[in-house]
Design a protein around this motif. Structure first.
Motif: not given
Length: 476
Positions: A198-223
């Motif tokens: 269905g249409p994307i729910d615009r009322s919910r945010a993607f939380d880009l700051p959270g996504a960026a920090t956790i993705t970077a944290s996990i990537t650096l840890l695994v590396t």
């Protein structure tokens, strides 16, 4: 995502059965690539110019991207649409596999492997979320997850088998190119079988700051964990990456506490089954997940099997893992989730110890069979059980994030476990060659198997101490 009315009857109707087959097939494709290149590594090194120190990056490039983006993939699945993310992941997988097979130098291939990992990080949580919202919690979902998990667990083992056959008959490029028609077939089936989002729910945010920090944290840890054996555990680069990962992880927690619509609602961790699934998945991949890697090395470097013989040696565990994973879903319904975990872990621990005891340079394959069967039964059953636990008491709109959380835990466990076990296995091999190296390699892998058995026993202790709500059709 809508649920089908046929769920109310407890039966899996024809359409949902076809969707389940597709999602299981996609899971098989993603799982294949974690080990399909292992047997082909010597030939890849000779053709593209990898050094002994950099060859492991063919495996680690995939693992780093896959682990780092799983949670983001799960969130994207929940917010942007599960079919959208599933199909985007398949497109990435198809294109990057083609690029990896056509690569003419190291950088091209490592870039392709990284994008394969990204594609897998989108496909994996999407398949799990699509199943969890289509099948009612309990017997119906247990059966569906058993089939899905059987495909995924089989993929890990079939990857080694298929990699050996393809490398022997067609060369190393085939281990990449085989994914192209497989992913293209899954992509076509996805558009035909899965209803449009269905249409994307615009009322919910993607939380880009959270996504960026956790993705970077996990990537650096695994590396850091993957490269530490080469760089040195106390090297400035390793310590710097670990410190940066810790800082970003702490920043993620602060961001999530203050976010109106966080990437990861920390309240989800109040779900006792989800907490157990996180712990078990992490330890599962740190232990069971490393068995195939070390057996592949043992078959080739100690028993002197060629690529095809190494692949054929995995026929037995493949059959056992598939059967165990598929039957585990129904067994959970009959005797309970916790009981299945306890049985699988106990058998797996015994199997790992038996493998460690049997490994020696002059052994035959039949000496390995009892331990291999036991650990394969435990492997398959636990793979199914931990994802049933991860989906228990989780709402539909959080299934993608929940699956991403547990999948991320398994990725971290694989990196941590392999890094530590490689240290154990290689402790006494430095400076050796010829027959002394062969003997020391067998002894080192035997010690790693004992460590795996100990780790499985620790996991068993956690499950024995667990007390949760009713799950799996019976009380735990």
């Amino acid at each position: 995502m809508m649920r089908y009315s046929a769920m109310d009857s407890g039966a899996i109707d024809g359409h949902r059965g076809a969707v389940l087959a597709l999602l299981s097939f996609a899971m098989l494709i993603v799982s294949l690539d974690q080990y399909i290149v292992v047997v082909a590594l010597p030939e890849i090194a000779s053709h593209l110019g990898y050094s002994p120190q950099t060859l492991q990056s063919v495996v680690s490039a995939y693992a780093i991207a896959f682990s780092g983006f799983l949670l983001l993939g799960g969130r994207a699945s929940d917010l942007l649409g599960r079919r959208r993310i599933f199909t985007v992941g398949l497109v990435l997988y198809c294109v990057s596999s083609l690029a990896g097979g056509l690569a003419t130098n190291v950088l091209q291939q490592l870039a392709a492997r990284s994008f394969q990992g990204l594609g897998g990080a989108l496909v994996f949580p999407s398949t799990l979320a699509l199943i969890n919202v289509r099948f009612r919690e309990g017997a119906e979902r247990n059966r569906a997850l058993g089939i899905w998990a059987g495909a995924g667990a089989a993929g890990l083992v079939v990857g080694v088998l298929l990699g050996g056959a393809l490398t022997s008959f067609f060369g190393w490029r085939a281990v990449f190119l085989v994914n192209v028609p497989l992913a293209a077939l899954a992509l076509a089936a996805a558009f035909a079988l899965i209803e449009a989002d269905g249409p994307i729910d615009r009322s919910r945010a993607f939380d880009l700051p959270g996504a960026a920090t956790i993705t970077a944290s996990i990537t650096l840890l695994v590396t850091a964990l993957v490269q530490a054996p080469e760089w040195g555990w106390l090297s400035p680069l390793t310590m710097g990456l670990l410190l940066a990962s810790t800082v970003l992880g702490a920043a993620f927690v602060v961001i999530e506490q203050r976010s109106v619509d966080p990437l990861l609602q920390l309240s989800m961790l109040q779900n006792s089954w989800l907490r157990l699934a996180l712990a078990v998945a992490t330890l599962f991949m740190a232990t069971f997940g490393a068995v195939l890697y070390f057996l592949s090395i043992f078959f080739q470097n100690v028993l002197r099997y060629d690529a095809l013989e190494t692949g054929l040696a995995f026929l037995l565990p493949t059959a056992v893992v598939v059967g165990s994973s598929t039957l585990a879903g129904r067994a959970v319904t009959l005797i309970g989730l916790r009981a299945i975990m306890i049985s699988a872990l106990a058998l797996g621990a015994v199997g790992a110890l038996a493998i460690g005891f049997s490994l020696r340079p002059d052994m035959s394959f039949t000496d390995l069979v009892p331990g291999l069967i036991a650990v394969s039964i435990g492997d398959g059953a636990m793979f199914t059980a931990m994802f049933i636990a991860a989906a228990t008491d989780v709402s539909d709109h959080q299934q993608g994030v929940a699956s991403g959380m547990v999948s991320t835990g398994s990725g971290l466990g694989a990196a941590i476990g392999l890094a530590l076990l490689v240290l154990i296995a290689n402790a006494a091999t430095a400076g050796l060659s010829g027959e002394p190296l062969r003997t020391a390699t067998a002894d080192g892998i035997s010690h790693a198997a004992y460590a795996i058995g100990f780790g499985i026993s620790v996991t068993l202790g956690i499950v024995l101490a667990f007390r949760g709500q009713k799950a799996g059709g019976r009380s735990p």
